[in-house]
Enzyme design. Structure first.
Site, PDB file in Angstrom:
ATOM      1  CG  ASP A  13       8.737   1.287  -1.962  1.00  8.81           C
ATOM      2  OD1 ASP A  13       7.897   1.242  -3.192  1.00  8.81           O
ATOM      3  OD2 ASP A  13       8.381   1.372  -0.844  1.00  8.81           O
ATOM      4  CE  LYS A  16       7.665  -4.695  -6.738  1.00  3.30           C
ATOM      5  NZ  LYS A  16       7.936  -4.590  -5.668  1.00  3.30           N
ATOM      6  N   GLY A  40       3.906   1.469  -6.571  1.00  2.59           N
ATOM      7  CA  GLY A  40       4.185   2.562  -7.319  1.00  2.59           C
ATOM      8  C   GLY A  40       5.591   2.163  -8.158  1.00  2.59           C
ATOM      9  CG  HIS A  41       6.212  -0.609 -10.809  1.00  5.60           C
ATOM     10  ND1 HIS A  41       6.634  -1.256  -9.752  1.00  5.60           N
ATOM     11  CD2 HIS A  41       5.198  -1.433 -11.355  1.00  5.60           C
ATOM     12  CE1 HIS A  41       6.014  -2.370  -9.492  1.00  5.60           C
ATOM     13  NE2 HIS A  41       5.140  -2.484 -10.499  1.00  5.60           N
ATOM     14  CD  GLN A 223       1.656  -3.569  -2.548  1.00  3.81           C
ATOM     15  OE1 GLN A 223       1.148  -4.877  -3.051  1.00  3.81           O
ATOM     16  NE2 GLN A 223       1.312  -2.515  -3.259  1.00  3.81           N
TER      17      GLN A 223
HETATM   18  P1  IMP Z   1      -2.095  -0.786   1.873  1.00  2.00           P
HETATM   19  O1  IMP Z   1      -1.308  -1.660   1.015  1.00  2.00           O
HETATM   20  O2  IMP Z   1      -2.423   0.572   1.601  1.00  2.00           O
HETATM   21  O3  IMP Z   1      -3.021  -1.281   2.772  1.00  2.00           O
HETATM   22  O4  IMP Z   1      -0.906  -0.402   3.266  1.00  2.00           O
HETATM   23  C1  IMP Z   1      -0.291  -1.153   4.135  1.00  2.00           C
HETATM   24  C2  IMP Z   1       1.096  -1.387   4.328  1.00  2.00           C
HETATM   25  O5  IMP Z   1       1.888  -1.778   3.111  1.00  2.00           O
HETATM   26  C3  IMP Z   1       1.551   0.225   4.595  1.00  2.00           C
HETATM   27  O6  IMP Z   1       2.573  -0.026   5.509  1.00  2.00           O
HETATM   28  C4  IMP Z   1       1.966   0.656   3.535  1.00  2.00           C
HETATM   29  O7  IMP Z   1       2.858   1.839   3.503  1.00  2.00           O
HETATM   30  C5  IMP Z   1       2.620  -0.746   2.504  1.00  2.00           C
HETATM   31  N1  IMP Z   1       2.650  -0.673   1.205  1.00  2.00           N
HETATM   32  C6  IMP Z   1       1.606  -0.723   0.632  1.00  2.00           C
HETATM   33  N2  IMP Z   1       2.211  -0.768  -0.956  1.00  2.00           N
HETATM   34  C7  IMP Z   1       3.255  -0.384  -0.917  1.00  2.00           C
HETATM   35  C8  IMP Z   1       4.273  -0.569  -2.027  1.00  2.00           C
HETATM   36  O8  IMP Z   1       3.950  -0.477  -3.196  1.00  2.00           O
HETATM   37  N3  IMP Z   1       5.766  -0.331  -1.334  1.00  2.00           N
HETATM   38  C9  IMP Z   1       5.976  -0.328  -0.239  1.00  2.00           C
HETATM   39  N4  IMP Z   1       5.185  -0.182   0.728  1.00  2.00           N
HETATM   40  C10 IMP Z   1       3.690  -0.399   0.552  1.00  2.00           C
END
Ligand code: IMP
Length: 427
Positions: A13, A16, A40-41, A223
């Site tokens: 977040d 990007k 999420g962008h 991420q």
């Molecule tokens: P998962 O990717 O859904 O398995 O979640 C694993 C961890 O990564 C959790 O703490 C989510 O909140 C975090 N996470 C996954 N995708 C994002 C992102 O795009 N931005 C920030 N945190 C993320």
């Protein structure tokens, strides 16, 4: 022209979307290499705001070919609805390419993600509930379903049945849930096959040929570095490699083809989900960063945890990614603070530590050591060059650059496409 990687230097977040979009006009291919619709962008084009989860942000630049690489996990229903949402708003999505080797997030992967989190209770990871972890687990266990499997009904049937044989035991006996019927899953997946067919391609070959022809290829990480399965704050991480190495394995392009690795770095820090976060704020300042920075997840709508800038993390991101540049985002959010604390080191069990501890236990105990930097109160959103920034904002940026170990080549001073100061060109 060689390839560039753009990735999150913190916990995701970092903004990007804005950075990729800024480059979009001069880039021929924008490629996602890992993750799925957990990302999420938000991209702002003129007065239009687009929230993308699975699609590369290059989809909004007409000259650019967006690519979903083999390292990505694809939920077909999400992909198709994201595409039709863009089509309804007049965006042409016909150039999209999807690797036939990308794995599919099946409905049972989403179920397993949700029930596992519920089962973990207080010990949960705080996943996005999109089936990401279970889909990557299936990939590594060699029971995953790939995009190409949609085009061979007999193989698809065998694979889904084999996967569900095991999962249904777990769902019914361990989690006390209903079993999932294989034929329904197969029917649903086959229903996506023809809709996806125009996009499915040998993306490894196409990308390598594009590089041979001097095209500009941009790899876009989802991420962030600290959510990397190998280099992040395990187990509070995502199940893929957002770090630079993931760009190679997730696309089939070798490391010698990559010339720049750009880390997106927010001028403060945020994280979603559980896990350690040394500079996290629980006071009014944290609340103010959340409010001013709009720190609410694009994907889950969850409030993000907010804290001051952490230079230890930025240095670590420089190292594990081999960063050549930073893109500093959201500097404008810090306008109005008289003094801005920056974490320069940690104190762990009474000792000062300059680098990220490899031990999870130590990291959980890390307390931030702050240096106070003077703030500014002027509106910076109209600044076009570094010298337009107030002196204290310039000094804040210079201090971060010195602590973080790579040059800051661009600065975001507002959410709009043009609210960016470019210091060194990325191309
Ligand atoms: P998962 O990717 O859904 O398995 O979640 C694993 C961890 O990564 C959790 O703490 C989510 O909140 C975090 N996470 C996954 N995708 C994002 C992102 O795009 N931005 C920030 N945190 C993320």
């Amino acid at each position: 022209m060689p390839a560039l990687v753009l990735l999150g230097a913190q916990w995701g977040d970092e903004g990007k979307g804005k950075a990729t979009d800024l480059l979009g006009g001069s880039v021929d291919y924008v490629v996602r290499y890992q993750g799925g619709n957990n990302a999420g962008h938000t991209v702002v084009v003129g007065d239009q705001k687009y929230a993308l989860h699975l699609l590369p942000s290059g989809i909004l630049s007409p000259g650019c070919t967006p690519v979903i690489g083999n390292g990505v996990v694809v939920d077909p229903s999400v992909l198709l609805s994201e595409l039709s949402g863009l089509n309804e708003r007049g965006v042409d999505t016909s150039k999209l390419l999807i690797s036939g080797n990308a794995h599919i997030i099946t409905p049972y992967n989403v179920t397993v993600d949700k029930v596992t989190e519920r089962f973990l209770g207080k010990r949960k990871i705080g996943t996005t509930g999109r089936g990401i972890g279970p889909t990557y687990a299936d990939k590594i266990n060699r029971v995953g379903i790939r995009v190409q499997d949609l085009y061979d009904e007999s193989i698809l049937t065998q694979k889904v049945e084999a996967a569900l044989d095991v999962k249904n035991q777990i769902l019914t006996k361990l989690y006390n849930r209903r079993a999932i019927a294989a034929d329904q899953v197969i029917e649903e997946l086959l229903g996506y096959a023809e809709k996806l067919r125009p996009y499915v391609a040998d993306t490894v070959l196409i990308l390598n040929q594009a590089l041979e022809q001097d095209k500009v290829v941009l790899f876009e990480g989802g991420q962030g570095t600290l959510l990397d399965i190998d280099h992040g704050t395990y187990p509070f991480v995502t199940s893929s490699n957002p770090t630079a190495g993931g760009a190679c394995t997730g696309t089939g392009v070798g490391p010698t083809k990559i010339s720049r690795v750009i880390g997106i770095l927010k001028a403060y820090t945020t994280r979603v989900g559980a896990g350690p976060f040394p500079t996290e704020l629980f006071d009014e300042d944290g609340e103010a960063l959340r409010r001013i920075g709009g720190e609410r997840g694009v994907t889950t709508g969850r409030d993000r945890r907010c804290g001051w800038f952490d230079a230890v993390i930025a240095r670590y991101a420089t190292r594990v990614n081999g960063l050549t540049d930073f893109f500093l985002t959201k500097l404008d959010v810090l306008t109005g603070w008289e003094q801005i604390p920056v974490c320069v080191a940690y104190e762990i069990d009474g000792k000062r530590v300059e680098e990220l501890p490899y031990s999870q236990t130590d990291f959980h105990h890390a307390k931030p050591v702050y240096e106070m930097l003077p703030g500014w109160s002027e509106d910076i959103s109209k600044a076009k060059s570094f010298s337009d920034l107030p002196k204290n904002a310039q000094n804040y940026v210079k201090a971060l650059e010195e602590m973080s170990g790579a040059p800051i080549s661009a600065i975001g001073v507002g959410p709009g496409r043009d609210e960016t100061i470019e210091i060194n060109s990325f191309l």
